[in-house]
Design a protein around this motif. Structure first.
Motif, PDB file in Angstrom:
ATOM      1  N   PRO A   1       0.834  -1.214   0.000  1.00 52.19           N
ATOM      2  CA  PRO A   1       0.000   0.000   0.000  1.00 52.19           C
ATOM      3  C   PRO A   1       0.861   1.254   0.000  1.00 52.19           C
ATOM      4  N   PHE A   2       0.360   2.300  -0.634  1.00 50.88           N
ATOM      5  CA  PHE A   2       1.063   3.572  -0.586  1.00 50.88           C
ATOM      6  C   PHE A   2       0.033   4.666  -0.329  1.00 50.88           C
ATOM      7  N   LYS A   3       0.492   5.712   0.309  1.00 49.45           N
ATOM      8  CA  LYS A   3      -0.400   6.834   0.579  1.00 49.45           C
ATOM      9  C   LYS A   3      -0.277   7.814  -0.570  1.00 49.45           C
ATOM     10  N   GLU A   4      -1.372   8.043  -1.225  1.00 43.73           N
ATOM     11  CA  GLU A   4      -1.412   9.025  -2.299  1.00 43.73           C
ATOM     12  C   GLU A   4      -1.685  10.378  -1.654  1.00 43.73           C
ATOM     13  N   GLU A   5      -0.633  11.193  -1.569  1.00 45.03           N
ATOM     14  CA  GLU A   5      -0.723  12.472  -0.855  1.00 45.03           C
ATOM     15  C   GLU A   5      -1.787  13.395  -1.421  1.00 45.03           C
ATOM     16  N   SER A   6      -1.948  13.427  -2.729  1.00 46.51           N
ATOM     17  CA  SER A   6      -2.921  14.350  -3.316  1.00 46.51           C
ATOM     18  C   SER A   6      -4.361  13.982  -2.940  1.00 46.51           C
ATOM     19  N   TYR A   7      -4.591  12.709  -2.629  1.00 49.45           N
ATOM     20  CA  TYR A   7      -5.928  12.276  -2.198  1.00 49.45           C
ATOM     21  C   TYR A   7      -5.991  12.102  -0.682  1.00 49.45           C
TER      22      TYR A   7
END
Length: 188
Positions: free
Chosen positions: A106-112
């Motif tokens: 998993p990765f955190k999508e900063e823009s969302y």
């Protein structure tokens, strides 16, 4: 809505066959449910000394630690064993899942401000189709089919879906192809 999910179909990853073309990344990014982000990643093993690449895809764990550590109950696993990306209405962007996943998926999508990961193209697989990445992989490093198909195609390999991380044993829906006779993959 009727589901046409074919339970006999499995996802197989054969790291030795990855040629680093990144067709899987491009196909994944085309999926409208991903916001033009690829949920699969091709990485170099050790770029300074080799051009060998490897594919990083969600393993869809039987007991998904990403879902277990989510304080907002945003990550769910369905009856078919698919671990879905975070529910946009629930995800609080805490990144617990990112830090907890033994596979680093998993990765955190900063823009969302939310977690994103592969959901095995659920929009396609629930309709009886193959995941996008598996349909475009020219070397069949990514393959979606039956265990019997894989046995015929790769008689010297065996699919493994049990991984040992120190004391933690993880079983997954996704299979990694290993030399015949293997029963699990130990990751140190």
């Amino acid at each position: 809505m009727t589901s046409y999910y074919k339970t006999e179909m499995e996802f197989f990853v054969d790291m030795q066959r990855c040629i680093g073309c990144k067709a899987c990344e491009a196909a994944c990014a085309e999926c409208e449910t991903n916001g033009q982000q690829s949920m699969i990643h091709v990485n170099y093993v050790e770029r300074a000394v080799t051009i060998q690449t490897t594919v990083q895809v969600c393993m869809h764990c039987d007991d998904p630690v990403c879902a277990n550590v989510c304080p907002a109950d945003a990550i769910s696993k369905d009856d078919f064993g698919v671990v879905h990306t975070a529910n946009t209405a629930r995800c609080i962007g805490c990144s617990n899942c990112v830090m907890a996943c033994p596979f680093g998926v998993p990765f955190k999508e900063e823009s969302y401000d939310m977690m994103m990961k592969c959901n095995m193209c659920y929009d396609r697989t629930s309709a009886g189709k193959k995941p996008m990445c598996a349909t475009v992989c020219p070397s069949q490093a990514l393959y979606y089919g039956t265990r019997e198909d894989m046995r015929r195609m790769r008689p010297n390999s065996v699919p493994i879906n049990t991984f040992q991380f120190g004391q933690l044993q993880v079983k997954t829906k996704v299979n990694i192809m290993m030399p015949k006779g293997s029963t699990m993959l130990k990751v140190d």
